[in-house]
Design a protein around this motif. Structure first.
Motif, short mmCIF file in Angstrom:
data_model
loop_
_atom_site.label_atom_id
_atom_site.label_comp_id
_atom_site.label_asym_id
_atom_site.label_seq_id
_atom_site.Cartn_x
_atom_site.Cartn_y
_atom_site.Cartn_z
N LYS A 1 1.22 -5.61 3.06
CA LYS A 1 -0.04 -5.72 3.71
C LYS A 1 -0.24 -7.41 3.71
O LYS A 1 -0.03 -8.16 2.53
CB LYS A 1 -1.34 -5.43 2.97
CG LYS A 1 -1.47 -3.92 3.21
CD LYS A 1 -1.78 -3.30 4.49
CE LYS A 1 -1.29 -1.97 4.61
NZ LYS A 1 -1.58 -1.38 5.98
N ASN B 1 -7.55 1.41 5.29
CA ASN B 1 -7.04 2.92 5.42
C ASN B 1 -7.10 3.68 4.24
O ASN B 1 -7.02 5.00 4.29
CB ASN B 1 -5.50 3.08 6.18
CG ASN B 1 -5.42 2.39 7.43
OD1 ASN B 1 -6.56 2.28 8.02
ND2 ASN B 1 -4.17 1.82 7.81
N HIS B 2 -6.65 3.06 3.19
CA HIS B 2 -6.86 3.80 1.78
C HIS B 2 -7.51 3.13 0.70
O HIS B 2 -6.88 2.38 -0.27
CB HIS B 2 -5.32 3.84 1.51
CG HIS B 2 -4.24 4.34 2.38
ND1 HIS B 2 -3.45 3.75 3.25
CD2 HIS B 2 -4.16 5.89 2.65
CE1 HIS B 2 -2.96 4.79 4.15
NE2 HIS B 2 -3.15 6.01 3.54
N CYS C 1 1.04 -1.11 0.06
CA CYS C 1 0.00 -0.07 -0.07
C CYS C 1 0.88 1.37 -0.02
O CYS C 1 1.70 1.16 1.04
CB CYS C 1 -0.75 0.07 1.09
SG CYS C 1 -1.89 1.47 1.27
N CYS D 1 -6.67 -1.86 1.09
CA CYS D 1 -6.25 -1.44 2.44
C CYS D 1 -7.41 -0.69 2.91
O CYS D 1 -7.77 0.27 2.60
CB CYS D 1 -5.03 -0.41 2.23
SG CYS D 1 -4.67 0.34 3.79
N GLY E 1 -0.06 4.27 0.46
CA GLY E 1 -0.42 5.19 1.54
C GLY E 1 0.21 4.80 2.81
O GLY E 1 0.67 5.51 3.51
N CYS E 2 0.21 3.75 3.18
CA CYS E 2 0.76 3.12 4.46
C CYS E 2 2.38 3.06 4.46
O CYS E 2 2.92 2.87 5.27
CB CYS E 2 0.12 1.71 5.01
SG CYS E 2 -1.69 2.07 5.32
#
Ligand SMILES: [Zn+2]
Length: 525
Positions: free
Chosen positions: A132, A144-145, A125, A142, A127-128
């Protein structure tokens, strides 16, 4: 004694919001308290610059990465200065001292046999900035994203053998019950390590922004491995070993609860591998959530949600002291807190304008009006009548325990609820504004008592409200607040004596200017 305290280093891809400021203030309060305890404090903060996000952000803005991170570092430090954060050092991980120390450290871990290379294939990911695992993916995304598709990545990376450290970590937690605080975080980490740790990828290929690995210059050190090392590279690891040995280990790493596992599992394992002592404590503070006044909804603050509050806005509207007071009194540092403008204004009016500020102003006004600011000698005056029912020494000791365990909101409750309360009740019962008509000497004794109350309050609030403490001391010609112990006397005989206590206050229309002018709120309109 030396006391080394650190905060997490921040991504400079956006400006700091009040959640970031919460952490820095909490660490600053501890640093200031430890200085009052006579410790040689070293307080470190910094920015985490060797991340892909940062170089992407610079590219978006059409600038080179280094000038971009340098400019952001200046902006962050402007905010920290405005909030009266007393850090001694600020490290940027793009600095040479960090690069040199990181390369030395990773070589050491490699030589110890804890780093190996293997092909890696996984979902990543952006973003993170992390791979994952199946359990972290929801509906192929994800959580979160959800708008950023996961990328399938395959490459040869270096891995750190974290899986080999589980038993040693558990033994360390067992032998050092205070290593992870507060207690709730400790339980989370212990069960995480008990379920088994996986080796972690610590390098990336094909990136030019970052720190090259000394045993394979084609790869750069991956974000977490590099970021954690700021705590040792900033104090000389690899560049000034004598200084490093003098300051390390850290007494406490103050960090957010979301990164506790990196600090309590990965970081100590890295240090064990390199043969270095472990930090004494990791304190995982809670988050500040934003409460929407119109809907009553509570949400985590973030740039992407568009509900982040800029610290500078609140500092300009109120003051740095008001900002510090709100977060330290209304949000338990080990738990979570809420922020709304309404709550902020209410806490300010109640705690600062009406209570602390008013007690100070009334005392100042009476001293100036009745005695022209010359309160004279304390000889023959019982200056502890104002706190007759309080054992100040015992209270100072209890507060000391609350401060060292980061229970700041409870400490503030006790200071306001007991010490300030005693001073206010004393004014109510003795009524110096009436007594002055009949008994000038008695009124002088009362004002000497109130001056003493303000002196004690100034000592106790200094870690939280450093410039207010200074204002109090300056007004009463006390000099400077130095030590917490200055509170700790219980009897009249050991109270400090003053030959000629004088009060000076800048007057506006014959009255001292209010320290915390009241603000209008919806409720007070
Ligand atoms: Zn993500």
């Amino acid at each position: 004694m030396r006391f080394f305290i650190t905060t997490a280093i921040d991504y400079p891809n956006s400006r700091p919001h009040i959640g970031t400021a919460f952490e820095k203030i909490g660490a600053d309060v501890q640093a200031r308290f430890q200085r009052m305890e006579g410790n040689a404090v070293h307080f470190l903060m910094g920015n985490d610059e060797n991340t892909i996000k940062v170089s992407q952000r610079a590219t978006e803005l059409g600038v080179e990465a280094k000038p971009y991170v340098d400019d952001m570092a200046r902006q962050f430090q402007d905010v920290w200065k405005a909030l009266e954060i007393s850090n001694d050092d600020f490290i940027q991980t793009s600095e040479e001292r960090h690069h040199i120390g990181c390369r030395k450290f990773i070589q050491k871990v490699y030589d110890a046999g804890d780093i190996y290379k293997k092909p890696y294939q996984a979902l990543y990911c952006d973003g993170c900035e992390e791979f994952k695992t199946a359990s972290q993916i929801v509906d192929g995304k994800c959580p979160n994203h959800p708008n950023k598709p996961l990328r399938e990545v395959e490459e040869e990376n270096y891995f750190f053998r974290l899986s080999a450290f589980g038993d040693r970590l558990l033994a360390h937690y067992e032998a050092n019950p205070d290593f992870i605080q507060p207690e709730s975080r400790r339980n989370e980490i212990v069960s995480l390590v008990k379920t088994g740790l996986q080796d972690v990828s610590i390098s990336r290929k094909g990136f030019t922004w970052g720190i090259r690995i000394p045993f394979d210059e084609e790869q750069t050190i991956y974000v977490w491995f590099d970021a954690l090392l700021n705590y040792i590279t900033a104090i000389g690891y690899g560049t000034d070993d004598a200084r490093f040995e003098q300051i390390w280990p850290a007494d406490v790493h103050v960090i957010g609860k979301d990164i506790t596992r990196f600090h309590c599992a990965l970081w100590p394992a890295m240090l064990m591998s390199a043969g270095l002592p472990l930090p004494k404590q990791v304190f995982g503070h809670g988050f500040v959530y934003r409460k929407d006044e119109s809907t009553g909804e509570v949400a985590k603050m973030s740039k992407s949600l568009g509900n982040a509050v800029e610290p500078m806005d609140l500092i300009q509207q109120f003051s740095a002291e008001a900002f510090r007071f709100y977060f330290m009194s209304q949000c338990p540092f080990g738990g979570d807190g809420e922020f709304s403008f309404e709550r902020f204004a209410d806490a300010y009016n109640a705690g600062l304008a009406n209570n602390l500020g008013n007690t100070f102003s009334r005392t100042l006004s009476m001293a100036v009006r009745y005695f022209d600011g010359k309160l004279g000698s304390t000889d023959g005056v019982d200056c502890r009548a104002w706190c007759a029912g309080l054992d100040l020494k015992a209270l100072a000791d209890e507060l000391r325990t609350l401060m060292t365990s980061f229970q700041y909101n409870v400490a503030i409750q006790r200071i306001w609820g007991e010490v300030l309360d005693a001073a206010n009740k004393y004014i109510q019962t003795t009524e110096p504004f009436k007594l002055v008509k009949t008994d000038v000497e008695g009124t002088r004794a009362i004002l000497l008592n109130l001056a003493d109350a303000i002196r004690v309050v100034a000592i106790l609030i200094k870690p939280f409200l450093p410039s207010t403490a200074k204002t109090f001391y300056d007004a009463f010609s006390y000099g400077e607040v130095r030590s917490w112990d200055e509170v700790s006397y219980g009897d009249v005989a050991s109270a400090p004596r003053f030959e000629a206590l004088t009060v000076t206050a800048p007057l506006v229309n014959g009255k001292p200017a209010p320290l915390f002018p009241k603000v209008e709120t919806d409720a007070s309109k």
